[in-house]
Design an enzyme around this catalytic site. Structure first.
Site, PDB file in Angstrom:
ATOM      1  N   HIS A  47      79.699  23.173  66.973  1.00  0.00           N
ATOM      2  CA  HIS A  47      80.284  22.791  68.260  1.00  0.00           C
ATOM      3  C   HIS A  47      80.833  23.970  69.054  1.00  0.00           C
ATOM      4  CE1 HIS A  47      79.840  18.549  67.427  1.00  0.00           C
ATOM      5  NE2 HIS A  47      80.486  18.674  66.290  1.00  0.00           N
ATOM      6  N   GLU A 152      79.705  12.041  56.714  1.00  0.00           N
ATOM      7  CA  GLU A 152      80.220  11.589  58.007  1.00  0.00           C
ATOM      8  C   GLU A 152      79.576  10.296  58.483  1.00  0.00           C
ATOM      9  OE1 GLU A 152      80.953  15.256  60.656  1.00  0.00           O
ATOM     10  OE2 GLU A 152      79.168  15.793  59.502  1.00  0.00           O
ATOM     11  N   ASP A 178      84.123  11.599  62.716  1.00  0.00           N
ATOM     12  CA  ASP A 178      82.732  11.151  62.855  1.00  0.00           C
ATOM     13  C   ASP A 178      82.440   9.960  61.948  1.00  0.00           C
ATOM     14  OD1 ASP A 178      81.985  12.829  64.848  1.00  0.00           O
ATOM     15  OD2 ASP A 178      80.853  14.221  63.613  1.00  0.00           O
TER      16      ASP A 178
END
Length: 261
Positions: A47, A152, A178
């Site tokens: 990210h 996740e 998540d």
């Protein structure tokens, strides 16, 4: 050889505390991380935009401060594992893992034969460039390089027994937020379904003898509520959120002191 502080803490039965790094790299960051008492750093390539050159420098500076640098790669970026490890990372975190095969693929690239098929790149900064025989260096690297997968999703939870049983896998990190999204508890990482999933995964990972970690926990109370789990490593937060909160708190303190709105 350079120690893996995170691994040492976990082997001592302690919880290794980590900080997520996503902001533009700065030379003073590793010093702040070490002085604050963090054991490891979560360098996020999923990210955040961190160049290969800056990543290598960050890994080296963190290790010299006694902080273990781990790199989270993006899904589908396994081709980067060799260069990241040879540039000084002491472990790789692979997100969104749902099958044992995906975990096996990560282990294969993090470990040398016979456990994996990592290519030999010489005495890398990961170990501090020790002048020792190659076989000894490979053995030391295998013992201190962490191959960690993230759980996740519902599929990852359902397959956790097979994932945790993969030979050579060092740990499983729960992506709390998540996971809550995939379980339909958006914005509630402490919801009942997410809590039950974390307990299930944690018990399986503990039973398999792997290191169990949590990322995205909203508070210490959340961790204390997960009774009966051995939590070996914890991501305490991301640098940009901590920085933003500190700035807002400082501004509010001075506005109040000065009597301004």
């Amino acid at each position: 050889m350079i120690e893996n502080r995170m691994l040492a803490r976990m082997q001592e039965g302690q919880t290794a505390l980590g900080l997520g790094a996503t902001m533009p790299p700065a030379s003073h960051m590793p010093v702040f991380v070490a002085r604050a008492g963090f054991d490891w750093a979560f360098l996020d390539l999923e990210h955040a935009l961190i160049s290969p050159e800056n990543l290598g420098l960050l890994c080296t500076m963190l290790r010299l401060q006694g902080v273990t640098p781990l790199v989270r790669i993006a899904s589908g970026s396994l081709d980067r594992v060799a260069s990241l490890l040879d540039s000084g990372a002491q472990g790789i975190i692979l997100p969104h893992v749902e099958t044992a095969r995906e975990a096996q693929d990560l282990v294969a690239l993090c470990k040398y034969a016979p456990t994996g098929r990592r290519s030999w790149g010489g005495a890398s900064p990961q170990l501090g460039y020790p002048q020792k025989p190659s076989a000894e260096l490979m053995s030391a690297a295998d013992a201190t390089t962490l191959a960690i997968v993230m759980c996740e999703s519902r599929s990852g939870v359902d397959n956790i027994d097979q994932i945790a049983a993969v030979p050579g896998l060092d740990g499983v990190l729960i992506g709390n937020v998540d996971l809550s999204l995939d379980l339909g508890e958006t914005g509630a990482p402490d919801g009942p379904a997410t809590t039950e999933a974390i307990l299930h995964v944690g018990r399986a990972v503990n039973a398999a003898g792997r290191h169990f970690g949590i990322a995205g926990a909203p508070s210490p109370e959340r961790i204390r509520a997960l009774q009966g789990l051995r939590i070996d490593f914890l991501l305490a937060g991301m640098d940009h959120r901590i920085f933003a909160a500190a700035l807002e708190a400082r501004a509010e303190t001075w506005r109040s002191a000065l009597g301004s709105a």
